[in-house]
Write a protein that holds these residues in place. Sequence first.
Motif, PDB file in Angstrom:
ATOM      1  N   UNK A   4       0.828  -1.204   0.000  1.00 24.47           N
ATOM      2  CA  UNK A   4       0.000   0.000   0.000  1.00 24.47           C
ATOM      3  C   UNK A   4       0.867   1.261   0.000  1.00 24.47           C
ATOM      4  N   UNK A   5       1.928   1.247   0.795  1.00 23.73           N
ATOM      5  CA  UNK A   5       2.813   2.407   0.876  1.00 23.73           C
ATOM      6  C   UNK A   5       3.606   2.598  -0.411  1.00 23.73           C
ATOM      7  N   UNK A   6       3.941   1.490  -1.067  1.00 25.19           N
ATOM      8  CA  UNK A   6       4.685   1.605  -2.328  1.00 25.19           C
ATOM      9  C   UNK A   6       3.831   2.187  -3.440  1.00 25.19           C
TER      10      UNK A   6
ATOM     11  N   UNK B 201       0.116  -0.818  -6.575  1.00 26.34           N
ATOM     12  CA  UNK B 201      -1.029  -1.695  -6.806  1.00 26.34           C
ATOM     13  C   UNK B 201      -2.286  -1.104  -6.189  1.00 26.34           C
ATOM     14  N   UNK B 202      -3.422  -1.393  -6.793  1.00 26.69           N
ATOM     15  CA  UNK B 202      -4.712  -1.031  -6.226  1.00 26.69           C
ATOM     16  C   UNK B 202      -5.097  -2.071  -5.177  1.00 26.69           C
ATOM     17  N   UNK B 203      -6.082  -1.731  -4.368  1.00 26.97           N
ATOM     18  CA  UNK B 203      -6.478  -2.608  -3.269  1.00 26.97           C
ATOM     19  C   UNK B 203      -6.905  -3.981  -3.782  1.00 26.97           C
ATOM     20  N   UNK B 204      -7.685  -4.024  -4.859  1.00 25.00           N
ATOM     21  CA  UNK B 204      -8.138  -5.326  -5.362  1.00 25.00           C
ATOM     22  C   UNK B 204      -6.962  -6.153  -5.883  1.00 25.00           C
ATOM     23  N   UNK B 205      -5.928  -5.485  -6.411  1.00 27.49           N
ATOM     24  CA  UNK B 205      -4.750  -6.197  -6.894  1.00 27.49           C
ATOM     25  C   UNK B 205      -3.937  -6.768  -5.725  1.00 27.49           C
ATOM     26  N   UNK B 206      -3.840  -6.003  -4.656  1.00 24.75           N
ATOM     27  CA  UNK B 206      -3.125  -6.471  -3.462  1.00 24.75           C
ATOM     28  C   UNK B 206      -3.851  -7.667  -2.858  1.00 24.75           C
TER      29      UNK B 206
ATOM     30  N   UNK C 231     -13.016  -7.052  -0.343  1.00 23.42           N
ATOM     31  CA  UNK C 231     -13.724  -6.703   0.891  1.00 23.42           C
ATOM     32  C   UNK C 231     -13.235  -7.555   2.062  1.00 23.42           C
ATOM     33  N   UNK C 232     -12.921  -8.829   1.775  1.00 20.99           N
ATOM     34  CA  UNK C 232     -12.361  -9.707   2.816  1.00 20.99           C
ATOM     35  C   UNK C 232     -11.021  -9.169   3.297  1.00 20.99           C
ATOM     36  N   UNK C 233     -10.193  -8.723   2.374  1.00 21.33           N
ATOM     37  CA  UNK C 233      -8.910  -8.114   2.720  1.00 21.33           C
ATOM     38  C   UNK C 233      -9.105  -6.860   3.561  1.00 21.33           C
ATOM     39  N   UNK C 234     -10.010  -5.982   3.121  1.00 22.25           N
ATOM     40  CA  UNK C 234     -10.227  -4.719   3.824  1.00 22.25           C
ATOM     41  C   UNK C 234     -10.721  -4.954   5.249  1.00 22.25           C
ATOM     42  N   UNK C 235     -11.654  -5.896   5.423  1.00 17.62           N
ATOM     43  CA  UNK C 235     -12.173  -6.198   6.767  1.00 17.62           C
ATOM     44  C   UNK C 235     -11.068  -6.717   7.675  1.00 17.62           C
ATOM     45  N   UNK C 236     -10.230  -7.592   7.146  1.00 20.10           N
ATOM     46  CA  UNK C 236      -9.119  -8.133   7.935  1.00 20.10           C
ATOM     47  C   UNK C 236      -8.120  -7.051   8.317  1.00 20.10           C
ATOM     48  N   UNK C 237      -7.811  -6.173   7.379  1.00 11.56           N
ATOM     49  CA  UNK C 237      -6.860  -5.090   7.634  1.00 11.56           C
ATOM     50  C   UNK C 237      -7.403  -4.168   8.725  1.00 11.56           C
ATOM     51  N   UNK C 238      -8.667  -3.798   8.605  1.00  9.79           N
ATOM     52  CA  UNK C 238      -9.311  -2.916   9.586  1.00  9.79           C
ATOM     53  C   UNK C 238      -9.304  -3.560  10.979  1.00  9.79           C
TER      54      UNK C 238
ATOM     55  N   UNK D 235      -7.374   0.187   4.769  1.00  7.91           N
ATOM     56  CA  UNK D 235      -6.177   0.377   3.934  1.00  7.91           C
ATOM     57  C   UNK D 235      -6.013   1.816   3.458  1.00  7.91           C
ATOM     58  N   UNK D 236      -7.110   2.460   3.064  1.00  8.83           N
ATOM     59  CA  UNK D 236      -7.035   3.853   2.602  1.00  8.83           C
ATOM     60  C   UNK D 236      -6.610   4.785   3.727  1.00  8.83           C
TER      61      UNK D 236
END
Length: 259
Positions: free
Chosen positions: A217-219, A222-227, A237-244, A251-252
Amino acid sequence: MKTDFFSEKSTILLADDHQEILDFIADDLEEQYEIIQTSNGKEALDYLQVNDVDLIVSDVMMPVMDGYEFCTKIKEDIYFSHIPFIMLTAKNSLQSKIEGLEYGADAYIEKPFSPHFLQAQIASLLRNRKHVHEHYQNTPSAPLDSIAHNKSDQVFLKKLNRLILENISEPSLCVDMLAEHMYMSRPTLYRKIKVLSDLSPNELINVTRLKCAAQLLLEGEYRIYEIAHKLGFSTPSHFTRNFQKRFGMSPKEYVAGRQ
């Protein structure tokens, strides 16, 4: 009575060939901890082969296997090297203290000792481990080997981290695959990871993915869906929920806070 720092009692393994010393220490600690008594290093080591403990308190002068040899075997064995080791001794010279630390002891206490001082040393070692766990789990930039307490654990964690990273895009990455490549049984690997990180292997895999995601994300390449796809998450959405959930921000929000 439970400790302030743990949801259940930690287990303390005592090794001393004097029963009165074992009883003296046990009587003082048994309200806060589960206490196991052994009479020498070999007996203690045999107990460890089939049981988990959270901390060891050992005398130096014992028959069969003394405290120095016992400590050396603990700290050189990948299965036990994470266990904090407190060494007790009647020797009060500076050289004997240096020797104790050189053998790998985490703390060195002279006899006769204050029960309150021993209690404080035990609580401090266990509390510090808990703080290390929390920092690693909740800090995106903290590397896995930052939770190592000695060289043996550092080598183990670096190998484990490398293995996870090499297979991180695989949604099927799991403890069975890790155990096979680490040449350890599934229960042994589970126990080692749990003690070092306070995470299950699957939780550790997830945290590693999220830490990689934070770096990507810092680099900004890539977009969130690509990460999410790159790191083996089923959906963005699964990634975003886990990150939060793990880091307390989306992530944003994470990227915005680092700019």
